[in-house]
Design an enzyme around this catalytic site. Structure first.
Site, mmCIF file in Angstrom:
data_model
loop_
_atom_site.group_PDB
_atom_site.id
_atom_site.type_symbol
_atom_site.label_atom_id
_atom_site.label_comp_id
_atom_site.label_asym_id
_atom_site.label_seq_id
_atom_site.Cartn_x
_atom_site.Cartn_y
_atom_site.Cartn_z
ATOM 1 C CG HIS A 1 -4.364 6.911 -0.006
ATOM 2 N ND1 HIS A 1 -3.648 5.855 0.764
ATOM 3 C CD2 HIS A 1 -4.965 6.472 -1.055
ATOM 4 C CE1 HIS A 1 -3.831 4.674 -0.040
ATOM 5 N NE2 HIS A 1 -4.695 5.143 -1.073
ATOM 6 C CD GLU B 1 -3.203 0.911 2.061
ATOM 7 O OE1 GLU B 1 -3.372 -0.003 2.666
ATOM 8 O OE2 GLU B 1 -3.505 2.054 2.862
ATOM 9 C CG ASP C 1 1.262 -17.450 11.097
ATOM 10 O OD1 ASP C 1 0.487 -16.760 10.433
ATOM 11 O OD2 ASP C 1 0.993 -18.623 11.500
ATOM 12 C CE LYS D 1 -6.250 -1.667 5.093
ATOM 13 N NZ LYS D 1 -5.542 -0.913 4.283
HETATM 14 C C1 MEV Z 1 -6.042 2.875 4.854
HETATM 15 O O1 MEV Z 1 -5.023 1.775 4.511
HETATM 16 C C2 MEV Z 1 -6.198 2.743 6.452
HETATM 17 C C3 MEV Z 1 -7.112 4.093 6.987
HETATM 18 O O2 MEV Z 1 -8.552 3.977 6.532
HETATM 19 C C4 MEV Z 1 -7.148 3.729 8.192
HETATM 20 C C5 MEV Z 1 -8.199 4.746 9.226
HETATM 21 O O3 MEV Z 1 -9.205 4.864 8.654
HETATM 22 O O4 MEV Z 1 -7.922 5.078 10.492
HETATM 23 C C6 MEV Z 1 -6.594 5.328 6.559
#
Ligand code: MEV
Length: 437
Positions: free
Chosen positions: A393, A85, A296, A280
């Site tokens: 991003h 990513e 792992d 995530k």
């Molecule tokens: C993207 O990989 C992760 C985010 O969505 C985490 C979040 O929203 O806190 C930016």
């Protein structure tokens, strides 16, 4: 056409590639060439990778990047991160620098207990079973001596064996719930070997047990396996500083930023849809270091998400608060990782990553990985509650878009300058490329 194949695993690598390419690709030669293009030119190095799994055809690349400037418990680290990513490594580096200027990260291991279970069916008197297990516990332990000898010499081994009566939830279902210390190894093989030995000893001892009625003597072992849920193999990472020392990503003042940040964490605490995305973001950092250090990541993912749901609702893994003008942000996660065994001595880049981290113990690696998660969470929330996530991003994603659209090196250079002040999108890049040579 029936595409089932017999004896595939016995074919040579070339034969496997031929079979796959000729059965599933229209352009057979092209498919074969691509797979072979990813072979390492050093046959010895390639062989190492071939032998990790069955039916290896080629290598699947992920970038290995580094995020410098991490300070954890007053020690400097460069974080190795294997991830696809675009913005993750940049965000980690940014958070590392940010907190490096504010005293660094703190981390502590709160527990190291690993768990394994022998799941079995006993059709008899529960109280008699309890007495029996109590009596044979020393033998269950003693029978694993050959397996536990080396681990004990390193300070680990079996810590406790308990009978758990689960017959209320499933008829006649019991388990031996066993806790282990595995020192610097993740311990999966060690734990599973101990459990299988215990299961066998349990079955034999039951057959010889005088207090059991004839139908109680046949214990049915369903399975013996470690648990990837390790809530007592726990690590905490944290940062804190006076609110006045915080800095938002835009012009927002420190108090407003701190409050909005805490609010964002509170939302992830109470709202599962947000909690999943919030966590995530934490896993972006954790998985990248877990992968780079040869651990792992499926086990880590499963265990951490189960921990996030331990209250019965899926919640944020991190917590934030403001107290007396001070900002606190922390993350607690269960983490069963190793720095010996498994891939750690086999995969050259894993060895490299562990050396980069100063050859950490498993405890130290737990701390490093938790910090990577907290840093990632901080970077994401800092953007989300101020300028939004897309600005940073998409800036990082720009090169992917340019590559997808076949930009030349000169066009890429011009685009990087242009998009410093323009919003990145697929169509904006396409328009830009039409007018730039
Ligand atoms: C993207 O990989 C992760 C985010 O969505 C985490 C979040 O929203 O806190 C930016």
């Amino acid at each position: 056409m029936n595409k089932q194949v017999k004896g595939f695993s016995k074919l040579s690598k070339e034969e496997k590639i031929n079979w796959v390419a000729s059965h599933y690709f229209q352009h057979t030669e092209e498919a074969k060439n691509l797979v072979q293009q990813y072979w390492n030119t050093d046959p010895d190095l390639q062989k190492i990778h071939d032998e990790f799994i069955e039916n290896t055809l080629t290598n699947f690349y992920l970038p290995l990047g580094v995020a410098p400037n991490f300070i954890i418990n007053d020690k400097s680290y460069v974080m190795p991160m294997a991830i696809e990513e675009s913005s993750v490594v940049a965000a980690a580096a940014k958070a590392a620098k940010y907190w490096g200027q504010r005293g660094g990260f703190k981390a502590e291991v709160l527990g190291e207990e690993k768990i394994g279970q022998v799941h079995f069916i006993f059709k008899g008197d529960a109280a008699r079973l309890q007495t029996f297990i109590h009596k044979i516990t020393p033998k269950l332990k003693a029978d694993t001596a050959a397996i536990t000898k080396n681990m004990e010499a390193r300070g680990g081994g079996i810590r406790a064996i308990a009978l758990r009566d689960k017959s209320d939830e499933l008829e006649n279902y019991y388990q031996l719930h066993v806790s282990f210390l595995t020192v610097d190894s993740m311990g999966a093989n060690f734990i599973n070997s101990c459990l299988e030995q215990m299961a066998q000893s349990l079955q034999i001892a039951a057959r010889e047990e005088d207090s059991f009625a004839p139908d109680e003597k046949e214990i049915e072992i369903v399975m013996s396996i470690l648990s990837n849920y390790v809530p007592n193999c726990l690590v905490r990472a944290s940062v804190d500083c006076p609110v006045k020392d915080l800095e938002a990503e835009d012009e927002m003042d420190q108090n407003a930023f701190a409050e909005k940040f805490v609010r964002a964490v509170q939302i992830a605490e109470v709202e599962p849809h947000r909690a999943v995305t919030h966590n995530k973001g934490i896993m972006n950092g954790i998985d990248a270091v877990v992968l780079a250090t040869g651990n792992d990541f499926r086990a880590v993912e499963a265990g951490i998400h189960a921990y996030a749901a331990k209250s019965g609702q899926y919640r944020s893994l991190s917590a934030a608060k403001i107290e007396n003008g001070h900002f606190y942000f922390s993350l607690d996660i269960p983490l069963a990782v190793g720095t010996v065994g498994g891939l750690t001595q086999l995969h050259p880049l894993v060895k490299w990553s562990l050396t980069l981290l100063g050859s950490p113990s498993a405890k130290e690696l737990m701390q490093i990985i938790a910090v990577a998660g907290l840093a990632q969470n901080f970077a994401a929330l800092r953007s989300l509650v101020t300028s939004g996530i897309q600005k940073g991003h998409m800036k990082m994603h720009l090169l992917n878009i340019l590559n997808q659209q076949g930009a030349t090196p000169a066009q890429k250079e011009a685009a990087v300058v242009h998009f410093k002040t323009h919003t990145v999108s697929f169509s904006a890049v396409a328009d830009f490329l039409k007018t730039t040579v």
